[in-house]
Design a protein around this motif. Structure first.
Motif, PDB file in Angstrom:
ATOM      1  N   ASP A  15      39.197  25.921  18.571  1.00  0.00           N
ATOM      2  CA  ASP A  15      37.720  25.464  18.767  1.00  0.00           C
ATOM      3  C   ASP A  15      36.898  26.076  17.852  1.00  0.00           C
ATOM      4  N   ILE A  16      36.991  27.435  19.247  1.00  0.00           N
ATOM      5  CA  ILE A  16      35.576  28.239  18.803  1.00  0.00           C
ATOM      6  C   ILE A  16      36.668  29.544  17.114  1.00  0.00           C
ATOM      7  N   ALA A  17      37.694  29.386  17.127  1.00  0.00           N
ATOM      8  CA  ALA A  17      37.969  30.641  15.926  1.00  0.00           C
ATOM      9  C   ALA A  17      37.397  29.303  14.758  1.00  0.00           C
ATOM     10  N   HIS A  18      37.904  27.527  14.744  1.00  0.00           N
ATOM     11  CA  HIS A  18      36.777  26.941  14.014  1.00  0.00           C
ATOM     12  C   HIS A  18      35.569  27.293  13.666  1.00  0.00           C
ATOM     13  N   GLU A  19      35.199  27.521  14.229  1.00  0.00           N
ATOM     14  CA  GLU A  19      33.021  27.111  14.532  1.00  0.00           C
ATOM     15  C   GLU A  19      32.890  28.450  13.608  1.00  0.00           C
ATOM     16  N   ARG A  20      33.478  29.441  14.341  1.00  0.00           N
ATOM     17  CA  ARG A  20      33.361  30.694  13.290  1.00  0.00           C
ATOM     18  C   ARG A  20      33.866  30.436  11.826  1.00  0.00           C
ATOM     19  N   MET A  21      34.772  30.192  11.884  1.00  0.00           N
ATOM     20  CA  MET A  21      35.463  29.754  10.536  1.00  0.00           C
ATOM     21  C   MET A  21      35.019  29.629   9.558  1.00  0.00           C
ATOM     22  N   GLU A  22      33.800  28.247  10.238  1.00  0.00           N
ATOM     23  CA  GLU A  22      32.993  27.075   9.213  1.00  0.00           C
ATOM     24  C   GLU A  22      31.665  27.876   9.154  1.00  0.00           C
ATOM     25  N   ILE A  23      31.244  29.038   9.695  1.00  0.00           N
ATOM     26  CA  ILE A  23      29.855  29.711   9.457  1.00  0.00           C
ATOM     27  C   ILE A  23      30.278  30.361   7.897  1.00  0.00           C
ATOM     28  N   CYS A  24      31.857  31.591   8.521  1.00  0.00           N
ATOM     29  CA  CYS A  24      32.583  32.099   7.520  1.00  0.00           C
ATOM     30  C   CYS A  24      32.492  31.398   5.697  1.00  0.00           C
ATOM     31  N   LYS A  25      32.913  30.057   5.210  1.00  0.00           N
ATOM     32  CA  LYS A  25      32.790  29.248   4.884  1.00  0.00           C
ATOM     33  C   LYS A  25      31.750  29.531   4.052  1.00  0.00           C
ATOM     34  N   SER A  26      30.322  28.977   4.428  1.00  0.00           N
ATOM     35  CA  SER A  26      29.080  28.572   3.899  1.00  0.00           C
ATOM     36  C   SER A  26      28.430  30.131   3.836  1.00  0.00           C
ATOM     37  N   CYS A  27      29.194  31.328   4.442  1.00  0.00           N
ATOM     38  CA  CYS A  27      28.817  32.677   3.757  1.00  0.00           C
ATOM     39  C   CYS A  27      29.057  33.417   2.259  1.00  0.00           C
ATOM     40  N   LYS A  28      28.027  34.285   1.551  1.00  0.00           N
ATOM     41  CA  LYS A  28      28.208  34.647   0.310  1.00  0.00           C
ATOM     42  C   LYS A  28      29.177  35.786  -0.178  1.00  0.00           C
ATOM     43  N   HIS A  29      29.414  36.326   1.055  1.00  0.00           N
ATOM     44  CA  HIS A  29      29.639  36.973   1.937  1.00  0.00           C
ATOM     45  C   HIS A  29      31.583  37.370   1.897  1.00  0.00           C
ATOM     46  N   LEU A  30      31.833  35.980   1.828  1.00  0.00           N
ATOM     47  CA  LEU A  30      33.415  35.621   1.848  1.00  0.00           C
ATOM     48  C   LEU A  30      33.947  35.530   0.544  1.00  0.00           C
ATOM     49  N   THR A  31      35.304  35.935  -0.095  1.00  0.00           N
ATOM     50  CA  THR A  31      36.013  35.718  -1.328  1.00  0.00           C
ATOM     51  C   THR A  31      36.308  34.377  -1.054  1.00  0.00           C
ATOM     52  N   ILE A  32      37.153  34.278  -2.333  1.00  0.00           N
ATOM     53  CA  ILE A  32      37.837  32.703  -2.406  1.00  0.00           C
ATOM     54  C   ILE A  32      39.163  33.247  -1.624  1.00  0.00           C
ATOM     55  N   THR A  33      39.808  34.790  -2.102  1.00  0.00           N
ATOM     56  CA  THR A  33      40.929  34.423  -0.274  1.00  0.00           C
ATOM     57  C   THR A  33      40.679  35.312   1.120  1.00  0.00           C
ATOM     58  N   GLN A  34      38.908  34.270   1.295  1.00  0.00           N
ATOM     59  CA  GLN A  34      39.119  34.520   2.801  1.00  0.00           C
ATOM     60  C   GLN A  34      38.728  36.223   3.233  1.00  0.00           C
ATOM     61  N   CYS A  36      36.003  38.845   3.684  1.00  0.00           N
ATOM     62  CA  CYS A  36      34.397  39.486   3.930  1.00  0.00           C
ATOM     63  C   CYS A  36      34.582  39.954   3.423  1.00  0.00           C
ATOM     64  N   THR A  37      33.211  40.299   2.367  1.00  0.00           N
ATOM     65  CA  THR A  37      32.847  41.604   1.746  1.00  0.00           C
ATOM     66  C   THR A  37      32.352  43.163   2.712  1.00  0.00           C
ATOM     67  N   LYS A  38      31.421  42.426   4.061  1.00  0.00           N
ATOM     68  CA  LYS A  38      31.155  43.240   4.591  1.00  0.00           C
ATOM     69  C   LYS A  38      31.744  43.931   5.186  1.00  0.00           C
ATOM     70  N   CYS A  39      32.765  43.753   5.292  1.00  0.00           N
ATOM     71  CA  CYS A  39      33.251  43.942   7.126  1.00  0.00           C
ATOM     72  C   CYS A  39      35.320  44.334   6.698  1.00  0.00           C
ATOM     73  N   GLY A  40      35.890  43.564   5.301  1.00  0.00           N
ATOM     74  CA  GLY A  40      36.633  43.761   4.089  1.00  0.00           C
ATOM     75  C   GLY A  40      37.782  42.855   5.080  1.00  0.00           C
ATOM     76  N   CYS A  41      37.635  42.417   6.352  1.00  0.00           N
ATOM     77  CA  CYS A  41      38.693  41.801   6.957  1.00  0.00           C
ATOM     78  C   CYS A  41      39.026  40.331   7.029  1.00  0.00           C
ATOM     79  N   PHE A  42      40.328  39.587   7.494  1.00  0.00           N
ATOM     80  CA  PHE A  42      40.688  38.414   6.185  1.00  0.00           C
ATOM     81  C   PHE A  42      40.237  37.720   7.612  1.00  0.00           C
TER      82      PHE A  42
END
Length: 69
Positions: A15-34, A36-42
């Protein structure tokens, strides 16, 4: 650390992982490959780790199990 994914005690609930991912999905720094352009993590992986954090502090309102706000 990515290898923390091998230790289930270092993961958050689905549930927490899902909540976090939903936040990421709405962020402009998330690429099409999922990634993050800020930290470089998948993010599909990073959102599952207890000790992980968003470099933009967007996960601050999401509480890990057993932690106090």
């Amino acid at each position: 650390k990515p290898w923390d994914l091998l230790d289930k005690s270092l993961r958050v609930s689905d549930d927490i992982a899902h909540e976090r991912m939903e936040i990421c999905k709405s962020c402009k720094h998330l690429t099409i490959t999922q990634q993050c352009t800020k930290c470089g993590c998948f993010m599909e992986l990073k959102t599952k780790l207890k000790n992980a954090y968003c470099p933009l502090y967007k996960w601050m309102d999401i509480q890990n199990e057993g932690e106090q706000k």
